[in-house]
Design an enzyme around this catalytic site. Structure first.
Site, PDB file in Angstrom:
ATOM      1  N   GLY A 156       0.831  -1.213   0.000  1.00  0.00           N
ATOM      2  CA  GLY A 156       0.000   0.000   0.000  1.00  0.00           C
ATOM      3  C   GLY A 156       0.856   1.250   0.000  1.00  0.00           C
ATOM      4  N   ILE A 194      -5.261 -18.600  -3.666  1.00  0.00           N
ATOM      5  CA  ILE A 194      -6.332 -19.039  -4.559  1.00  0.00           C
ATOM      6  C   ILE A 194      -7.259 -17.872  -4.893  1.00  0.00           C
ATOM      7  CG2 ILE A 194      -8.404 -20.492  -4.704  1.00  0.00           C
ATOM      8  CD1 ILE A 194      -6.920 -22.584  -3.076  1.00  0.00           C
ATOM      9  N   LYS A 235      19.264 -13.415   0.658  1.00  0.00           N
ATOM     10  CA  LYS A 235      18.747 -14.530  -0.150  1.00  0.00           C
ATOM     11  C   LYS A 235      17.768 -14.056  -1.230  1.00  0.00           C
ATOM     12  CE  LYS A 235      20.904 -17.937   1.789  1.00  0.00           C
ATOM     13  NZ  LYS A 235      21.936 -18.647   1.003  1.00  0.00           N
ATOM     14  N   LYS A 267      16.241 -16.370  -3.330  1.00  0.00           N
ATOM     15  CA  LYS A 267      15.368 -17.491  -3.733  1.00  0.00           C
ATOM     16  C   LYS A 267      13.877 -17.210  -3.557  1.00  0.00           C
ATOM     17  CE  LYS A 267      17.034 -21.235  -4.753  1.00  0.00           C
ATOM     18  NZ  LYS A 267      17.745 -21.442  -6.037  1.00  0.00           N
ATOM     19  N   GLN A 326      12.752 -15.312  -6.450  1.00  0.00           N
ATOM     20  CA  GLN A 326      12.740 -16.127  -7.673  1.00  0.00           C
ATOM     21  C   GLN A 326      11.464 -16.959  -7.747  1.00  0.00           C
ATOM     22  OE1 GLN A 326      16.298 -18.497  -8.397  1.00  0.00           O
ATOM     23  NE2 GLN A 326      17.521 -17.078  -7.182  1.00  0.00           N
ATOM     24  N   CYS A 375     -16.437  10.735  17.303  1.00  0.00           N
ATOM     25  CA  CYS A 375     -17.589   9.858  17.094  1.00  0.00           C
ATOM     26  C   CYS A 375     -18.062   9.258  18.412  1.00  0.00           C
ATOM     27  CB  CYS A 375     -17.277   8.799  16.045  1.00  0.00           C
ATOM     28  SG  CYS A 375     -18.767   8.264  15.182  1.00  0.00           S
ATOM     29  N   LEU A 376     -17.708   7.999  18.727  1.00  0.00           N
ATOM     30  CA  LEU A 376     -18.072   7.472  20.040  1.00  0.00           C
ATOM     31  C   LEU A 376     -17.477   8.369  21.135  1.00  0.00           C
ATOM     32  CD1 LEU A 376     -19.459   5.095  21.540  1.00  0.00           C
ATOM     33  CD2 LEU A 376     -17.217   3.996  21.613  1.00  0.00           C
ATOM     34  N   GLN A 378     -19.958  10.918  21.853  1.00  0.00           N
ATOM     35  CA  GLN A 378     -21.094  10.345  22.580  1.00  0.00           C
ATOM     36  C   GLN A 378     -20.735  10.125  24.050  1.00  0.00           C
ATOM     37  OE1 GLN A 378     -22.078   6.923  20.096  1.00  0.00           O
ATOM     38  NE2 GLN A 378     -22.717   8.225  18.396  1.00  0.00           N
ATOM     39  N   HIS A 399     -15.425  11.870  11.609  1.00  0.00           N
ATOM     40  CA  HIS A 399     -14.054  11.361  11.728  1.00  0.00           C
ATOM     41  C   HIS A 399     -13.055  12.305  11.068  1.00  0.00           C
ATOM     42  CE1 HIS A 399     -14.915   7.418  13.500  1.00  0.00           C
ATOM     43  NE2 HIS A 399     -16.066   7.504  12.842  1.00  0.00           N
ATOM     44  N   GLU A 449      -9.964  12.432  11.370  1.00  0.00           N
ATOM     45  CA  GLU A 449      -8.701  11.776  11.004  1.00  0.00           C
ATOM     46  C   GLU A 449      -8.690  11.324   9.545  1.00  0.00           C
ATOM     47  OE1 GLU A 449     -11.093  10.490  12.823  1.00  0.00           O
ATOM     48  OE2 GLU A 449     -11.186   8.293  12.728  1.00  0.00           O
TER      49      GLU A 449
HETATM   50  N1  GLN Z   1     -21.196   3.177  17.939  1.00  0.00           N
HETATM   51  C1  GLN Z   1     -21.476   4.559  17.703  1.00  0.00           C
HETATM   52  C2  GLN Z   1     -22.542   4.760  16.649  1.00  0.00           C
HETATM   53  O1  GLN Z   1     -22.832   3.862  15.905  1.00  0.00           O
HETATM   54  C3  GLN Z   1     -20.209   5.305  17.325  1.00  0.00           C
HETATM   55  C4  GLN Z   1     -19.646   4.898  16.004  1.00  0.00           C
HETATM   56  C5  GLN Z   1     -18.245   5.380  15.787  1.00  0.00           C
HETATM   57  O2  GLN Z   1     -17.578   5.781  16.722  1.00  0.00           O
HETATM   58  N2  GLN Z   1     -17.770   5.321  14.570  1.00  0.00           N
HETATM   59  O3  GLN Z   1     -23.094   5.826  16.539  1.00  0.00           O
END
Ligand code: GLN
Length: 551
Positions: free
Chosen positions: A21, A153, A192, A194, A197, A385-386, A389, A510, A512
């Site tokens: 990647g 496979i 190595k 091999k 190869q 996110c969580l 919450q 998110h 990030e």
């Molecule tokens: N579980 C929480 C929700 O579904 C938070 C999801 C998360 O953090 N991506 O809202």
């Protein structure tokens, strides 16, 4: 569109985890910096339609694109390296390929023919490769990484399809790059060749002769070793490229450039492109290696044994560290340990705390305790996110005095401050029922969020089902919680913050997923800046105490 597009296929041999990647993303960067329009794509040979339903323990992070596809984490590397948003077309799984072929068959699309792996599955794969080139912007190069290792496979239909691509598109329009391992064997004190190869032999048996070999190694390869690999693998000597271990993934493109990888690619594909402009990138890499000061950020999560589960968060901290000229040490804290031992043992002396996204109840009480610790001790906090919450629940419980929780964990909780939105109540299928992909948000004037972003409107990527329950907004606001980002119709909470705290901000999306090496995400940049300040204040405090003692 399409006609002049060149196709590069990157396969891997010997073992997995050689960094295909990163190698693909690095080549993408080198070509992009030569002025070419590059798109990257990943093929995953598993039968899941997408990684959305897989456990992070299995798969690592699920990377979400703007158009809401749940994809392999390699797409994160692609976006970060070529600094371009990719779409669902950039991640194709065996599950998707079979799903569309079978659907077409059920709809009579094959006109009575027997439907087979060759040509029907392979045709579908080829059409997905060509589709990646059709974004309406004139794509010069599509780089497709084939997941897995040659000899698997599951990978065979993909290899057969890319073999056919060279016949279809013409010899000079397709290039095969094979990433292989060239190990040093301690007992023999020898490098190595091999395994390489054998791996190339396997590829040639199915009709693919690699044009370029990327040789992953832990020490430089002599010209003699390169010549041997070239001879036995039927590859030009200059096309045997050393891919030596790097301390930072951001260093890899520079190393491959020094080896001349992009020159060979451009020449073999007859691409018209000048030398790459790598100045900014080089500066950034230089900074990564030269930063001396450091801070500690605690990440309180559930999947902490699997760092791949938080890949984009880790990278976001690298970007934010570069932006703040400070090295960020990440301290991985198991939320359940906080439940057992209390927060001090695990969070003491952390300069910042982050609670990342997650699903399911396990560890949530520990995360809530971590939020309380950050709020009360004025430690910079970013919730994702969580993590938002958890912050809302913590505030509802400890500041508003409510017996609060999320209906995700307890459907009968007295005060479900985190709840499903109306339209989500009916959904029972697991895959594809979340709020996914980019959604706009409006930032409130005078808030920290507005200040950090520097704009009124944002677009951020989501992956969740639960939301802040609007019935509690007033009660939370009355006690000082600020809803600084909302959806354009004001119906959904996107960002919360706590004024008066040095840095307490949490988001339903998110961030990030959108941080880039040269453009750190404002929320991460802000967290690192606040943590840096705390760390310096602490150091000064210690200094004064020490000075006092001396006196
Ligand atoms: N579980 C929480 C929700 O579904 C938070 C999801 C998360 O953090 N991506 O809202």
């Amino acid at each position: 569109m399409g006609e002049n597009t060149k196709y590069i296929f990157v396969t891997g041999g010997v073992v997995s985890s050689l960094g295909k990647g990163i190698a693909s993303a690095s080549l993408g960067l080198l070509l992009k910096q030569r002025g070419l329009h590059v798109v990257l794509q990943k093929f995953d040979p598993y039968l899941n339609v997408d990684p959305g339903t897989m456990s992070p323990f299995q798969h690592g992070e699920v990377f979400v694109t703007d158009d809401g596809a749940e994809t392999d984490l390699d797409l994160g590397h692609y976006e970060r390296f070529i600094d371009r948003n990719l779409s669902q077309r950039s991640n194709v799984t065996t599950g998707q390929v079979y799903e569309s072929v079978i659907n077409r068959e059920r709809n009579g699309g094959y006109l009575g023919k027997t439907v087979q792996v060759v040509p029907h599955i392979t045709d579908e794969i080829k059409s997905r490769i060509r589709l990646a080139a059709e974004n309406g912007e004139g794509v010069d190069v599509v780089i497709t990484e084939i997941g897995g290792t040659t000899g698997d496979i599951e990978g065979l239909p993909f290899l057969e399809a890319i073999r056919q691509m060279r016949l279809d598109q013409g010899h000079d329009n397709v290039l095969y790059i094979h990433l292989t391992l060239v190990p040093y064997i301690k007992a023999a004190q020898e490098i190595k060749t091999k395994p390489s190869q054998h791996s190339v032999k396997g590829l040639r048996e199915i009709g693919i002769q690699p044009d370029i070999l990327l040789c992953r190694c832990d020490r430089p390869l002599s010209q003699e070793v390169k010549a041997k690999i070239a001879l036995f693998c039927n590859v030009e000597e200059r096309s045997v490229i050393e891919a030596i271990d790097a301390e930072s993934i951001y260093h890899v493109p520079l190393k491959l450039w020094k080896e001349g990888l992009d020159d060979i690619v451009v020449e073999k594909l007859r691409l018209d492109a000048g030398p790459p402009d790598l100045d900014e990138w080089e500066k950034m890499v230089h900074k990564i290696f030269s930063m001396t000061e450091s801070i500690d950020i605690a990440i309180v999560g559930k999947y902490i044994q699997i760092v791949d589960a938080y890949k984009s968060i880790i990278e976001s901290f690298t970007h934010a560290g570069v932006a703040n000229d400070i090295h960020v040490n990440l301290r991985w804290v198991d939320a359940e340990k906080i439940e057992e031992d209390g927060p001090e043992k695990w969070l003491d002396s952390a300069d910042g705390i982050l609670v990342p996204g997650g699903f399911g109840e396990r560890g949530t009480e520990g995360k809530i305790t971590a939020v309380k610790y950050a709020r009360e001790n004025r430690v910079p906090y970013l919730g994702i996110c969580l993590g938002l919450q958890m912050a809302v629940i913590e505030f509802a419980r400890n500041v508003c005095g409510l017996d609060a929780g999320s209906s995700e964990f307890d459907p009968d909780v007295p005060h479900p401050v985190i709840d499903l939105m109306l339209e989500q109540h009916s959904k029972s299928k697991m895959g594809g029922t979340m709020r996914l992909g980019a959604y706009p948000g409006i930032l409130r004037e005078g808030t920290l969020a507005r200040e950090l972003y520097g704009v009124d409107e944002i677009s951020e990527r989501h992956r969740h089902r639960w939301e802040v329950n609007n019935e509690y907004r007033e009660r939370l606001a009355a006690k000082g919680l600020v809803f600084s980002g909302l959806s354009p119709d004001s119906d959904l909470v996107e960002i919360i913050e706590l004024p008066g705290h040095p840095y307490f901000i949490a988001v339903q999306f998110h961030p990030e997923l959108k941080s880039r090496p040269m453009r750190a995400h404002p929320l991460f940049r802000g967290l690192v800046a606040a943590a840096k300040e705390l760390s310096r204040t602490r150091a000064q405090g210690e200094g004064t105490v020490a000075a006092g003692r001396d006196g």
